[in-house]
Design a protein around this motif. Sequence first.
Motif, mmCIF file in Angstrom:
data_model
loop_
_atom_site.group_PDB
_atom_site.id
_atom_site.type_symbol
_atom_site.label_atom_id
_atom_site.label_comp_id
_atom_site.label_asym_id
_atom_site.label_seq_id
_atom_site.Cartn_x
_atom_site.Cartn_y
_atom_site.Cartn_z
ATOM 1 N N GLY A 1 0.807 -1.217 0.000
ATOM 2 C CA GLY A 1 0.000 0.000 0.000
ATOM 3 C C GLY A 1 0.840 1.267 0.000
ATOM 4 O O GLY A 1 0.336 2.353 -0.301
ATOM 5 N N ASP B 1 2.014 -3.418 -4.284
ATOM 6 C CA ASP B 1 0.730 -4.114 -4.352
ATOM 7 C C ASP B 1 0.734 -5.341 -3.436
ATOM 8 O O ASP B 1 1.790 -5.824 -3.034
ATOM 9 C CB ASP B 1 0.508 -4.554 -5.806
ATOM 10 N N ARG C 1 -5.124 1.887 0.509
ATOM 11 C CA ARG C 1 -5.733 0.571 0.256
ATOM 12 C C ARG C 1 -6.175 0.494 -1.197
ATOM 13 O O ARG C 1 -6.229 -0.568 -1.798
ATOM 14 C CB ARG C 1 -6.930 0.370 1.181
ATOM 15 N N SER C 2 -6.552 1.648 -1.720
ATOM 16 C CA SER C 2 -6.936 1.745 -3.122
ATOM 17 C C SER C 2 -6.775 3.211 -3.504
ATOM 18 O O SER C 2 -6.517 4.045 -2.650
ATOM 19 C CB SER C 2 -8.390 1.306 -3.305
ATOM 20 N N VAL D 1 -8.660 6.496 -5.132
ATOM 21 C CA VAL D 1 -9.993 6.994 -5.450
ATOM 22 C C VAL D 1 -9.849 8.389 -6.059
ATOM 23 O O VAL D 1 -9.231 9.271 -5.464
ATOM 24 C CB VAL D 1 -10.874 7.086 -4.187
ATOM 25 N N THR E 1 -12.785 4.236 -8.425
ATOM 26 C CA THR E 1 -11.878 3.605 -7.462
ATOM 27 C C THR E 1 -11.041 2.529 -8.148
ATOM 28 O O THR E 1 -11.580 1.696 -8.892
ATOM 29 C CB THR E 1 -12.700 2.980 -6.309
ATOM 30 N N TYR E 2 -9.746 2.608 -7.896
ATOM 31 C CA TYR E 2 -8.804 1.696 -8.548
ATOM 32 C C TYR E 2 -8.084 0.843 -7.519
ATOM 33 O O TYR E 2 -7.766 1.302 -6.422
ATOM 34 C CB TYR E 2 -7.764 2.488 -9.345
ATOM 35 N N LYS E 3 -7.815 -0.377 -7.891
ATOM 36 C CA LYS E 3 -6.946 -1.222 -7.065
ATOM 37 C C LYS E 3 -5.512 -0.703 -7.154
ATOM 38 O O LYS E 3 -5.176 0.076 -8.056
ATOM 39 C CB LYS E 3 -6.988 -2.674 -7.566
ATOM 40 N N LEU E 4 -4.673 -1.185 -6.247
ATOM 41 C CA LEU E 4 -3.277 -0.726 -6.235
ATOM 42 C C LEU E 4 -2.569 -1.048 -7.554
ATOM 43 O O LEU E 4 -1.609 -0.376 -7.930
ATOM 44 C CB LEU E 4 -2.518 -1.361 -5.065
ATOM 45 N N ASN E 5 -3.038 -2.062 -8.246
ATOM 46 C CA ASN E 5 -2.379 -2.415 -9.519
ATOM 47 C C ASN E 5 -2.937 -1.624 -10.696
ATOM 48 O O ASN E 5 -2.547 -1.847 -11.834
ATOM 49 C CB ASN E 5 -2.491 -3.919 -9.788
ATOM 50 N N ASP F 1 -6.147 -1.544 -11.734
ATOM 51 C CA ASP F 1 -7.433 -2.031 -12.246
ATOM 52 C C ASP F 1 -8.568 -1.173 -11.694
ATOM 53 O O ASP F 1 -8.553 -0.795 -10.512
ATOM 54 C CB ASP F 1 -7.686 -3.481 -11.791
ATOM 55 N N ALA G 1 -11.771 -0.810 -9.948
ATOM 56 C CA ALA G 1 -12.524 -1.689 -9.046
ATOM 57 C C ALA G 1 -14.010 -1.364 -9.103
ATOM 58 O O ALA G 1 -14.854 -2.250 -8.961
ATOM 59 C CB ALA G 1 -12.008 -1.526 -7.618
#
Lengths: 441, 170
Positions: free
Chosen positions: A55, A72, A108-109, A111, A118-122, A124, A126
């Motif tokens: 994170g 990640d 954590r993600s 935004v 909202t995006y994942k750490l990689n 993507d 979400a």
Amino acid sequence: MNAPETLSRWAGTGSSRVPFWAYTDAQLYRKELEKIFYGRHWCYVGLEVEIPNVGDYRLSSVGERQVILVRDRVAPRDRGTDHGIRVVENRCAHRGVRFCQQPHGTARSFVCPYHQWTYKLNGDLAGLPFKDGVQATDAQGQPCVNGGMPPDFDLKEHGLTKLRVAVLHGLVFATFSEEVEPLEQYLGPQVMPWLDRIFQGRKLTLLGYNRQRIPGNWKLMMENIKDPYHPGLLHTWFVTFGLWRADQKSRMVMDEQGRHAVMISRRNDGGANDAVTQGVTSFKADMALNDTRLLDVVPEPWWKIDDPSNPGTEITPTVTMITLFPCLIIQQQVNSLSTRHIQPRGEGSFDFVWTHFGFADDDEAMTRRRLRQANLFGPAGFVSADDGEVIQFSQDGFRQKGEDGETLCELGGTDTLATEHMVTETLIRGMYAYWRKVMGV
Amino acid sequence: MSAARTPEGAGPVDERLLLQLEIDQLNAAYAAALDERRFDDWPLFFLEEGRYTVQARENFDRKLPLALIALESRGMMRDRVYGITQTIYHGPYYTRHLLSPAQVLGQEGERIRSQAHYAVFRTKPGDASEVYNVGRYIDEIVRTPAGLKLASRTCVYDSEMVLNSLIYPI
């Protein structure tokens, strides 16, 4: 509207006379961003140690595009093969917002504040609000759905721009290119042993940052560290204390394309030597430090390696200056270690970010020594402050002459061969030979 | 009124005002020495083993130890003065320091902790003045027979970017 002007052409076939327009042409600079920084090259973005925990992130840049370097989550079964380091562009896939504003932190993600995408750490996507519309009641009192994304909207197609990432000995590189060769191949077998010498098998510690904005073209910084001619002339400390001067045993190394280089040398005792100090105004024969702790050099065991050029014999440099095209300089000058990241800002300016580091097994005395020797380097350094100054004055000189001026880089000839001395500008010629090919000029 | 005390018990008001005035005068003299380019006088504002640090706020806030300049004695300061006057090649410039009144943070015996805010402007020959470096001094000051001296001065600068180079002390 005016027709686009064609790029200037470089007269002749060599690389020893660099036209001033290579530093001042704004249109050419846009092409450099595309072909070099966003093209088939690996760009340094930071150190793994800067983001130690899942994170953790920090902002960096590739050319003028801001990116997020983030660690990640990695499933236990993938930990042997996935370092978990991701680099994504800091630009929301929805409306283009540069959404991440904190220079570093833990998330954590990601935004985007504008519409909460909202995006994942990689990188993507979400989720996003109202993707499936909003339940409501229509005029006839029937349930209905208002709005929402089209039925064929696919989250998978709307993530952040993900860069390819390569991690070498804790150094993180990224690229927008799908075609560029793997990092180690990109760096080449001539350069790799010199990276191994500093980094291989060692855990780094982060000592801190210095940042400076230099009003000159970004290539001037690369040239500065491919130029072994100036240090013993511009820098009093180097010539007087024997840290870098022309009577030292030295070697100039290049990768086979001439884009990366290593300047390697071994310090001597300094003092007068007519061959290299006579008439040199920066040489101060009587200079002595009031407090010698500023230059309390202690050799480290890792300085000595098996000589890559002469296997079976040892070599013990005290200084290696590594330029990795297009945007990274790695410095080992006695006990001081840093990465220096070039972040271009238009054709006439760049930000220069110094990240000083040590090793996890340094004792307190060594850490203090590295920090003391940091007084030589950076924007206020006894040595490096004048590099930024002369780069600014170079750019000023190019600008006032206009289109038809050129620099002269012919110390040691006009070729681009490696040398066993430092009385040469071969590394600069090597870089421009490569640059001409990439830029098609 | 002279018997009035602060809630912290830091001393009578007139003593506190006097102390602040003394520190303000120390700071004013320090700034004048730099802006008037009397660089040889600069180390004399410190104790012999005084420390002088210029550090980016980013490092300070994150407790990263790297500084832009980190000097640990008057001797190192003299070496810096030799550097800025004799060895570091740079375009010439003037500085102008504007300082806030000092804020006394605490006092233990002869040792006083204080801070003051600063803005330094840079003017190059033939050019307009520009904001060069902005931050605060975090000081430890000691009373000596020769007057107040800096045991340490840390200049923590907000400015995220050094405008190319920083040569003269802040």
